[in-house]
Design a protein around this motif. Structure first.
Motif, short mmCIF file in Angstrom:
data_model
loop_
_atom_site.label_atom_id
_atom_site.label_comp_id
_atom_site.label_asym_id
_atom_site.label_seq_id
_atom_site.Cartn_x
_atom_site.Cartn_y
_atom_site.Cartn_z
N SER A 86 0.84 -1.20 0.00
CA SER A 86 0.00 0.00 0.00
C SER A 86 0.87 1.25 0.00
O SER A 86 2.09 1.18 0.21
N LEU A 87 0.25 2.41 -0.19
CA LEU A 87 1.00 3.66 -0.18
C LEU A 87 1.68 3.91 1.15
O LEU A 87 2.73 4.56 1.21
N ASP A 97 -7.33 -8.85 1.45
CA ASP A 97 -8.39 -7.96 1.93
C ASP A 97 -8.48 -6.65 1.15
O ASP A 97 -9.48 -5.94 1.25
N TRP A 98 -7.43 -6.30 0.37
CA TRP A 98 -7.43 -4.98 -0.30
C TRP A 98 -6.84 -4.98 -1.72
O TRP A 98 -6.99 -4.01 -2.45
N HIS A 99 -6.25 -6.09 -2.12
CA HIS A 99 -5.53 -6.11 -3.40
C HIS A 99 -6.41 -6.39 -4.61
O HIS A 99 -6.23 -5.80 -5.68
N HIS A 136 -0.03 -0.01 -4.47
CA HIS A 136 -1.46 0.22 -4.68
C HIS A 136 -1.87 1.60 -4.19
O HIS A 136 -1.38 2.06 -3.14
N PRO A 137 -2.75 2.27 -4.92
CA PRO A 137 -3.16 3.64 -4.54
C PRO A 137 -4.19 3.62 -3.41
O PRO A 137 -5.34 4.05 -3.57
N ILE A 138 -3.77 3.09 -2.28
CA ILE A 138 -4.64 3.02 -1.11
C ILE A 138 -3.80 3.19 0.14
O ILE A 138 -2.68 2.67 0.22
N VAL A 150 -2.14 1.42 -9.92
CA VAL A 150 -1.03 0.69 -9.31
C VAL A 150 0.26 1.05 -10.02
O VAL A 150 0.31 1.13 -11.25
N LEU A 151 1.31 1.29 -9.25
CA LEU A 151 2.63 1.59 -9.81
C LEU A 151 3.52 0.38 -9.62
O LEU A 151 3.78 -0.04 -8.48
#
Length: 201
Positions: free
Chosen positions: A11-12, A21-23, A144-146, A176-177
């Motif tokens: 994550s960021l 849970d978030w990907h 990830h942009p979160i 996503v980077l």
């Protein structure tokens, strides 16, 4: 000399824990290609115990089920899998083995063998130790942009700084980077008096 690549979903705010849970909202064709590339040239995969248990508890069943991901599951099953743990393990997934020696020494010996690339996915403790020993040739971070803000495990813990160089960076349509880093020499000691010369006047 064999190349070692490691891939991490992050994550960021640097969290790598519980990506299930978030990907997945960010998983698209670009992500699939990026993840598949890590394993494409590899014939050996390194694991810590927790990550191995997760993989071994899922991928053999997916291979047997014959679904869309069965081909990828078979490729993972056919790979040589080297599992590092301080406890004796019962390894049920085919082509799995547990070395008894020191992690860095064992991986250094693996790198020197003939064969394809060596890869890791997850296994945070293994990645940390191999980074510190400059044994990872490519660290793939899928940023990830979160911002999770949950205090979960982060990839980088306290310790001696590890200099890296950016090898490539690709932005996916999801935001996503995908950054790829390799080992680098320690940067020179530079004072503010030297750095301020580059400030626009």
């Amino acid at each position: 000399m064999r190349k070692i690549t490691a891939g991490m979903f992050i994550s960021l705010d640097g969290i790598i824990a519980d990506p299930q849970d978030w990907h997945f909202p960010y998983f698209n064709d670009e992500m699939g290609e990026g993840v598949s590339t890590l394993a494409a040239a590899a014939d050996t995969m390194l694991f810590g115990r927790v990550t191995y248990d997760g993989f071994a508890g899922a991928w053999p069943e997916r291979e047997a089920a014959g679904g869309e991901d069965a081909g990828f599951a078979k490729a993972l099953g056919d790979m040589r899998k080297v599992v590092f743990s301080h406890r004796d393990l019962e390894l049920s997934w085919r082509n799995s083995e547990q070395p008894r020696g020191d992690l860095v020494a064992e991986v250094t010996a693996l790198k020197a063998e003939e064969g394809g690339d060596i890869t890791l996915s997850g296994s945070t403790s293994i990645v940390r130790q191999l980074l510190a020993a400059s044994l990872i040739d490519e660290l793939h971070l899928f940023v990830h942009p979160i911002v999770l803000r949950n205090g979960g495990m982060r990839l980088f813990d306290e310790g001696t700084p590890i200099p890296l160089q950016l090898l490539s960076a690709t932005t996916f349509k999801t935001g996503v980077l995908h950054t790829v880093y390799g080992p680098a020499d320690k940067p020179a000691d530079v004072s503010y008096d030297e750095a301020k010369k580059h400030i626009a006047q």
